[in-house]
Design a protein around this motif. Structure first.
Motif, PDB file in Angstrom:
ATOM      1  N   ARG A 138     121.727   1.367 -24.163  1.00 21.72           N
ATOM      2  CA  ARG A 138     122.283   2.480 -24.922  1.00 21.72           C
ATOM      3  C   ARG A 138     123.799   2.546 -24.677  1.00 21.72           C
ATOM      4  O   ARG A 138     124.587   2.676 -25.598  1.00 21.72           O
ATOM      5  N   HIS A 180     109.025  11.765 -27.418  1.00 29.71           N
ATOM      6  CA  HIS A 180     109.467  11.581 -26.029  1.00 29.71           C
ATOM      7  C   HIS A 180     108.232  11.628 -25.133  1.00 29.71           C
ATOM      8  O   HIS A 180     107.153  12.001 -25.585  1.00 29.71           O
ATOM      9  N   SER A 201     118.661  15.169 -33.333  1.00 25.29           N
ATOM     10  CA  SER A 201     118.050  15.547 -32.063  1.00 25.29           C
ATOM     11  C   SER A 201     119.151  15.982 -31.070  1.00 25.29           C
ATOM     12  O   SER A 201     120.257  16.340 -31.509  1.00 25.29           O
ATOM     13  N   ARG A 239     119.045  11.310 -25.369  1.00 24.30           N
ATOM     14  CA  ARG A 239     118.418  10.413 -26.338  1.00 24.30           C
ATOM     15  C   ARG A 239     118.901  10.699 -27.753  1.00 24.30           C
ATOM     16  O   ARG A 239     118.356  10.151 -28.718  1.00 24.30           O
ATOM     17  N   CYS A 266     120.491  10.710 -31.354  1.00 26.15           N
ATOM     18  CA  CYS A 266     120.655   9.517 -32.185  1.00 26.15           C
ATOM     19  C   CYS A 266     121.879   8.705 -31.768  1.00 26.15           C
ATOM     20  O   CYS A 266     122.994   9.215 -31.707  1.00 26.15           O
TER      21      CYS A 266
END
Ligand code: HEM
Length: 486
Positions: free
Chosen positions: A122, A364, A425, A429, A431
């Protein structure tokens, strides 16, 4: 005799399933489940969100349902979603590893991975996207290049109408291709269309009832049922990505990245010998994730946005006035211009709110035993952030039930973003493509509205703004009337 045995076996299986379908102590409440299907049969497949709204009214902002033998905890409303995903982020950032899509992706890449593999990838992807913002072939330039092709296509239809679905889909895919592979495709290219069709088919299957059957009844997984097609599509798409990666390896010059593959190759070189998870498998999974997550979401938003602009002429005209005033005789819009266009910003955000593209976000799981609103949630529980509930939440919006840009404007006409705006969101986490998506929506909309008037075609029937439910929602197909502005 055999029949009796089968019935007996089935009876034992259902009984065992039923006794495991008990909510643990102090677990969020919800409706009583039935054997095998849990609460699934109580949902109208065409309007499941209405059922979730009813359950939320009955049980509160945290409740649970059973899908097969597994309980899902639903978080409804912006406050509790933020409490879980932001305030208690450490315990709510896991991903389920037992769904069909987790099996296909083998928990690699970024969307379905967790732990350090997810964190490292990420961080890498975000840094790379940010680097594109600064580089010579910046994200902005790549988007503007694609906008030229959108406009060319619209121009060909000036005075007529067209279904914009493929155009927006191709454009969104091409922007991702340009960022990750370094090149775009012609819209007419057969190979490109095959890739896009495969990706769409994959998307459809992984959120279809077949995927649910795969999740709920493990013994059927090895049977040749339609869900196997998703595995096939993934293999073919993976093979394509591997081919592009191999070509890149031949022309890659370390330290001179042209696209995300080159950045990844640089990263592999930097990390060589450190035993970290940067390898070909993870690279392919990451590129696949970006392609998967970045296409339908953006193109569905553009389709809904265009529909609302056609059916709300005054709003469209007000956007055009603002655009004309800010851009004057300048040839191109720049992303910086958004600060001088509060009304256009409000319209884009309002379109995102009503588009409600990802109503249930991505699932999740809890990474440890935890609590929320006094309920106990064991480690590994599946959590559904019901994002749609926040986007329509009474008390959070001036006009929750209508398309109205005033939802994002204050008394002085300045752009403001309420906390309940969470189509991407929230939390760690959130986007990964949020920045890219925002830039795309702004640059595409402004360029289109500057050159074209979007009109509802005379033979278009009655406009239908309702959404077709799905993992990514969209409005029904429609025709876009295009006129050149003088
Ligand atoms: C995750 C929405 C565009 C890449 C997500 C999530 C949502 C979302 C709701 C789930 C976050 C969570 O798990 O809580 C949207 C919307 C978009 C959009 C509404 C457009 C309007 C994009 C684009 C890309 C992208 C253009 C590609 C660069 C991703 C990735 C994840 C993600 C990789 C997984 C992040 C992670 O697990 O850490 N998106 N997205 N999205 N999105 Fe997007």
């Amino acid at each position: 005799m055999l029949g009796t045995l089968v019935l007996l076996w089935l009876g034992i299986f259902l009984f065992l399933l039923f006794i495991t379908m008990r909510r643990p102590k102090n677990f969020p409440p919800g409706p009583t489940p039935l054997p095998l299907f849990g609460n699934l049969l109580q949902f109208n497949p065409n309007a499941p969100l209405k059922e979730l709204d009813k359950l939320s009214q009955r049980y509160g902002s945290v409740f649970s349902i059973f899908v097969g033998g597994r309980p899902w905890v639903i978080l409804s409303g912006q406050e509790v979603i933020r409490e879980a995903l932001v305030t208690r982020a450490a315990e709510f950032t896991g991903r389920p590893d037992q769904l069909m899509v987790s099996h296909i992706l083998d928990n690699n890449g970024v969307i379905m991975s967790a732990g350090s593999k997810w964190r490292e990838h990420r961080r890498f992807a975000l840094t790379t996207l940010r680097n594109f913002g600064l580089g010579k072939h910046s994200m902005e330039e790549r988007i503007l290049e694609e906008v030229k092709h959108i406009c060319e296509r619209l121009e060909r239809h000036a005075g007529m109408s067209m279904d914009p679905q493929n155009l927006f889909h191709n454009a969104a895919s091409n922007i991702i291709c340009s960022i990750i592979f370094g090149s775009r495709f012609n819209y007419e290219d057969d190979y490109f269309q095959t890739l896009i069709d495969r990706m769409q088919e994959f998307n459809k299957i992984v959120i279809s009832p077949w995927a649910m059957i795969y999740d709920i009844i493990p013994p059927v997984r090895c049977l040749p049922l339609p869900f196997r097609k998703a595995f096939e599509h993934y293999e073919k798409l993976r093979a394509h990505i591997l081919k592009v990666v191999a070509e890149h390896k031949n022309s890659w010059v370390a330290g001179k990245p042209r696209d995300m593959i080159d950045y990844y190759l640089d990263e592999m070189l930097k990390r060589a010998g450190q035993g970290l998870s940067f390898d070909d498998t993870q690279m392919v999974a990451l590129l696949f994730d970006l392609f998967l997550a970045g296409t339908d979401t953006t193109s569905n938003t553009l389709r809904t946005l265009s529909l609302y602009l056609m059916t709300h002429e005054q709003i469209q005209e007000r956007c055009q006035q603002e655009i004309d005033m800010v851009l004057g005789s300048r040839e191109h819009v720049s992303y910086e211009d958004r600060h001088a266009m509060p009304y256009v910003q409000a319209v884009i955000h309002e379109a995102q709110r009503v588009s409600d593209v990802a109503p249930l976000g991505l699932f999740h799981t809890t990474t440890a035993n935890t609590q929320i609103r006094g309920y106990s949630i064991p480690k590994g529980t599946l959590i559904v952030p019901y994002l749609s509930s926040a986007l329509r939440e009474k008390g959070q919006w001036k006009f929750p039930d209508e398309f109205n840009p005033q939802n994002f404007l204050n008394d002085k006409g300045e752009f403001v973003k309420p906390d309940a705006f969470m189509p991407f969101s929230a939390g760690p986490r959130v986007c990964l493509g949020e920045g890219l998506a925002r830039m795309e929506l702004f640059l595409i909309l402004v360029t289109i509205l500057r050159r074209f008037r979007l009109v509802w075609p005379e033979d278009g029937g009655v406009p239908d703004h309702s959404l077709i439910f799905g993992g990514t929602q969209s409005v029904k197909p429609y025709c876009l009337g295009v006129q050149l502005r003088l």
